[in-house]
Scaffold this active site. Structure first.
Site, mmCIF file in Angstrom:
data_model
loop_
_atom_site.group_PDB
_atom_site.id
_atom_site.type_symbol
_atom_site.label_atom_id
_atom_site.label_comp_id
_atom_site.label_asym_id
_atom_site.label_seq_id
_atom_site.Cartn_x
_atom_site.Cartn_y
_atom_site.Cartn_z
ATOM 1 C CG PHE A 70 -0.381 -5.754 4.091
ATOM 2 C CD1 PHE A 70 -0.989 -4.969 5.051
ATOM 3 C CD2 PHE A 70 -1.157 -6.704 3.431
ATOM 4 C CE1 PHE A 70 -2.337 -5.116 5.364
ATOM 5 C CE2 PHE A 70 -2.511 -6.864 3.729
ATOM 6 C CZ PHE A 70 -3.095 -6.068 4.690
ATOM 7 C CB CYS B 232 -0.915 0.011 1.220
ATOM 8 S SG CYS B 232 -1.725 -1.580 1.505
ATOM 9 C CE LYS C 190 -5.648 3.841 1.745
ATOM 10 N NZ LYS C 190 -4.797 5.009 2.021
ATOM 11 C CD GLU D 8 -2.706 7.246 9.198
ATOM 12 O OE1 GLU D 8 -2.185 8.042 8.368
ATOM 13 O OE2 GLU D 8 -3.666 6.514 8.919
ATOM 14 C CG HIS E 26 -2.437 4.110 5.143
ATOM 15 N ND1 HIS E 26 -2.097 4.042 3.815
ATOM 16 C CD2 HIS E 26 -2.670 2.825 5.528
ATOM 17 C CE1 HIS E 26 -2.107 2.786 3.414
ATOM 18 N NE2 HIS E 26 -2.456 2.019 4.436
ATOM 19 C CG HIS F 233 -6.479 0.391 0.677
ATOM 20 N ND1 HIS F 233 -5.488 0.997 -0.064
ATOM 21 C CD2 HIS F 233 -5.859 -0.146 1.772
ATOM 22 C CE1 HIS F 233 -4.331 0.847 0.559
ATOM 23 N NE2 HIS F 233 -4.540 0.161 1.671
#
Length: 576
Positions: free
Chosen positions: A403, A168, A339, A318, A307, A344
Site C-alpha cells: 500500500f 506489504c 499467499k 501484477e 505478490h 497475507h
C-alpha cells in the site's frame, strides 16, 4: 567493489508451522493453512470469516515468561524466527559460535502495523477503566521497531539496525537493506526479515470495509490468487527471518550457504494510497531494476514468487508487470503465490516468500498456487496451479508490492560450492605459505583465498612505524597466487604445462597493519585477459572486513614449475 552476499540461515513462524523446513515441506505439498477466525468472534456485520493463524508456536525455548509479557505477539514471532535463523546459520544455540564483533552484526527487521493487538487491548482498558490502568509497557510493546530492538538485544547486535515500514513490502525492503549494508562493507552479517500479528477485530474490520478481504467462509476456497473468482485476500500472521553474510566471511567460517542474494530493485507507483498503478508500471520497474542490479537477463529467471494477494486488481496488474519486465519469457516462467496457502502476512510476507524462493532453489521444486480452478483471461501465465512441480531453479525473483505504492523485488541465485583447492598453489619461496586455501573460484572471473599469517614468516618494520608488519611483497604475491587460479581456470588448456605467472603490480596500497596470527581473506577479480597476458584487481581484508591492502596485478604465461592437479582440475571443468 561490491561484496557478494549469501543466505546462511532461515527461520519461519507461519500458518503452515514453525521452522523453515516445516513451512517449506507443507508449501511443497500444497497444504492450506487457512481456517476460520479463532481468536475472537467477528461481528455479524463483518463479512470476513477466515484467517491464517500461526500453528504450533512455542516461544518457551527462546523467550522467558517475564520478557514475553513485555512483547506484543508480533515481536514474539520475530524473536523466535530470528533465533531459529541464527541457530540454523550456526551462529547461536548449543552448537553455534558467532565469530563476528558486535559492531559488525546488524538487524533489519520490519512490521507493517506493529503491535496492533496491544494497541486494541490497551485502548479498551483506557476506555473502560481509565488512563491509570494503561500499561507502562504499552508504547514499547506497540511500536513497530521493537522486533528489531529485541532481536538486537538477544544477539548483542550493535551494528546497523533498521525497521522499514512500507506495508506489504516491508520485510522485502529490510532484506534489501541488509543486502546493501553487507555489500557496501558496512556490516559483515545481518539478521533480516519481518513479523506481523494483525488478526484482530479492528484490523479485520478495517481491511474488510475497504473491500480488500475475501468474504468466503470456506477455508478450501480462499484466497484464490489469479483465479477468475478471486474476491480478496485472507489475513495471515507470522514471521520470516534470514541470516545474510558476506560470501567471504561465510566461507571463512565454513558456513553452509543456501543461496546468494544477487540484487534488489525498488520503485514507487505515486498513483494511489492502496491501488497499484495501471498496467503494473511501478512493479515492472522494480523487477527490471532488480534484474539489472543482479546482472541477469529476463531469460535467466526460472521462477517468480508473486505478490499474488487474490484481490481482483492486484493479480491482473501484477500479471501485466511480469509481462512487461520479462517480455516473451513471461509465458515460459513458473509463477506461484505463497499467499494462497498462508494468507497475507502483510509486513512479514516478503520474508516468508523469500524463504519459499530459496527453498525452490535448494530443492529444484516450485510450490503450487492452490485454490486455482477457473482461469482468468487477464491472468494468462503459468501459475503452477494446485500441484507443485520439479524444476531446476538457478535464479528466482520475489515480488512485494505495498500500500502507498511501495514496490520491492529481490533476486536470489543458486550458489554452487566450489572445490576446496582448484589447483595446486603456484611455486613459492619456502618457508612462506602464500595462500593456505582457495575457498571459491569462478573461472576467468575471480577467486577467493585464505592466508593465515604465520609468526615464523619474515617480519620487519615497514609500512606502519613502530609495528612489525609482513613485508608487502608477500601480501602482493599472495594476491597474485589467488588471481592465477581464476585466470588458469578461465583459459583454454591446450598445453598442460603452461600457467599464468605473476609479472608485476601497480598502485599497491596498504591500508591497515597486519600482524602474526591474522587471517587475510584475499579476493582477486580479473579485469582483462588474453592468451598471453592478464590484468586483475585484488584486495586483502582482515576478519572484521577492514581493507588491509589492495593492488592491480599483471600476469604473463610461462612454463609451470609444478603441474596442475589433474584430478581437481577435471572436477573443476564440469559445467557451473
Amino acid at each position: 567493489m561490491r561484496r557478494r552476499v549469501v543466505v546462511t540461515g532461515m527461520g519461519a513462524v507461519t500458518p503452515l508451522g514453525c521452522g523453515w523446513n516445516t513451512f517449506w515441506d507443507a508449501a511443497r505439498a500444497g497444504q492450506c493453512g487457512i481456517g476460520r477466525i479463532e481468536r475472537f468472534d467477528p461481528a455479524p456485520s463483518c463479512p470476513a470469516r477466515l484467517a491464517g493463524h500461526v500453528r504450533g508456536f512455542d516461544p518457551d525455548p527462546y523467550i522467558d515468561r517475564k520478557d514475553r509479557k513485555r512483547m506484543d505477539r508480533f515481536t514474539q514471532y520475530a524473536v523466535v524466527a530470528a533465533a531459529q535463523a541464527m541457530e540454523d546459520a550456526g551462529l547461536a544455540g548449543n552448537a553455534g559460535r558467532n565469530p563476528y564483533p558486535p559492531e559488525r552484526l546488524g538487524v533489519a527487521f520490519s512490521s507493517g502495523v506493529g503491535g496492533v493487538e496491544t494497541f486494541e487491548e490497551q485502548h479498551t482498558r483506557f476506555l473502560e477503566r481509565g488512563p491509570e490502568w494503561v500499561s507502562p509497557f504499552f508504547v514499547p510493546m506497540m511500536i513497530g521497531n521493537m522486533a528489531a530492538g529485541n532481536i538486537a538485544i538477544m544477539f548483542n547486535a550493535k551494528g546497523p539496525s533498521t525497521c522499514q515500514v512500507t506495508a506489504c513490502a516491508a520485510s522485502a525492503h529490510s532484506i534489501a537493506d541488509a543486502f546493501r549494508l553487507i555489500a557496501e562493507g558496512r556490516a559483515e552479517a545481518m539478521i533480516a526479515g519481518g513479523a506481523e500479528a494483525a488478526i484482530t477485530p479492528l484490523t479485520i474490520a478495517g481491511f474488510a470495509n475497504m473491500q480488500a478481504l475475501s468474504t468466503s467462509d470456506d477455508p478450501d476456497a480462499a484466497p484464490r490468487p489469479f483465479d477468475r473468482r478471486r474476491d480478496g485476500f485472507v489475513m495471515g500472521e507470522g514471521a520470516g527471518a534470514l541470516v545474510l553474510e558476506s560470501l567471504d566471511s561465510a566461507l571463512a567460517r565454513g558456513a553452509r550457504v543456501y543461496a546468494e542474494i544477487a540484487g534488489c530493485g525498488f520503485s514507487t507507483d505515486a498513483h494511489h494510497i492502496t491501488s497499484p498503478a495501471p498496467g503494473g508500471e511501478g512493479a515492472a520497474r522494480a523487477m527490471t531494476e532488480a534484474m539489472r542490479d543482479a546482472s541477469v537477463a529476463p531469460q535467466d529467471i526460472d521462477y517468480v514468487n508473486a505478490h499474488g494477494t487474490g484481490t481482483p486488481y492486484n493479480d491482473s496488474t501484477e500479471t501485466q508487470a511480469i509481462k512487461t519486465a520479462l517480455g516473451e519469457h513471461a509465458h515460459r516462467v513458473a509463477i506461484s503465490s505463497t499467499k494462497s496457502m498462508i494468507g497475507h502476512l502483510l509486513g512479514a510476507a516478503g520474508a516468508v516468500e523469500a524463504i519459499a524462493c530459496i527453498g525452490a532453489i535448494i530443492d529444484g521444486f516450485v510450490h503450487p498456487t492452490i485454490h486455482y480452478a477457473q482461469p482468468d483471461p487477464e491472468c494468462d501465465l503459468d501459475y503452477v496451479p494446485n500441484h507443485g512441480r520439479t524444476l531446476e531453479v538457478r535464479t528466482a525473483i520475489s515480488n512485494s508490492l505495498g500500500f502507498g505504492g511501495h514496490n520491492c523485488c529481490l533476486v536470489f541465485r543458486r550458489w554452487d560450492e566450489p572445490p576446496a583447492n582448484p589447483i595446486r598453489l603456484l611455486p613459492h619461496r619456502e618457508p612462506f605459505v602464500l595462500v593456505d586455501e582457495i575457498v571459491s573460484a569462478e573461472p576467468g572471473v575471480q577467486a577467493v583465498g585464505i592466508k593465515q599469517v604465520r609468526p615464523d614468516e619474515f617480519w620487519a618494520p615497514g609500512h606502519f612505524p613502530g609495528h612489525p608488519v609482513m613485508p608487502g611483497v608477500l601480501i602482493v604475491e599472495a594476491m597474485a597466487q589467488v588471481g592465477a587460479v581464476a585466470l588458469f581456470l578461465g583459459m583454454p588448456q591446450p598445453d598442460g604445462n603452461v600457467l599464468p605467472l605473476f609479472a608485476g603490480a601497480n598502485n599497491v596500497r596498504f591500508r591497515r597493519q597486519v600482524c602474526p596470527g591474522d587471517t587475510l581473506t584475499i579476493e582477486t577479480r580479473i579485469l582483462q585477459s588474453w592468451r598471453n597476458f592478464g590484468r586483475a584487481h585484488s584486495t586483502a581484508r582482515l576478519p572484521d572486513g577492514v581493507l588491509a591492502a589492495e593492488a592491480e596485478l599483471l600476469f604473463a604465461l610461462g612454463e609451470a614449475e609444478c603441474k596442475p592437479n589433474p584430478d581437481v582440475l577435471s572436477a573443476e571443468k564440469k559445467p557451473r
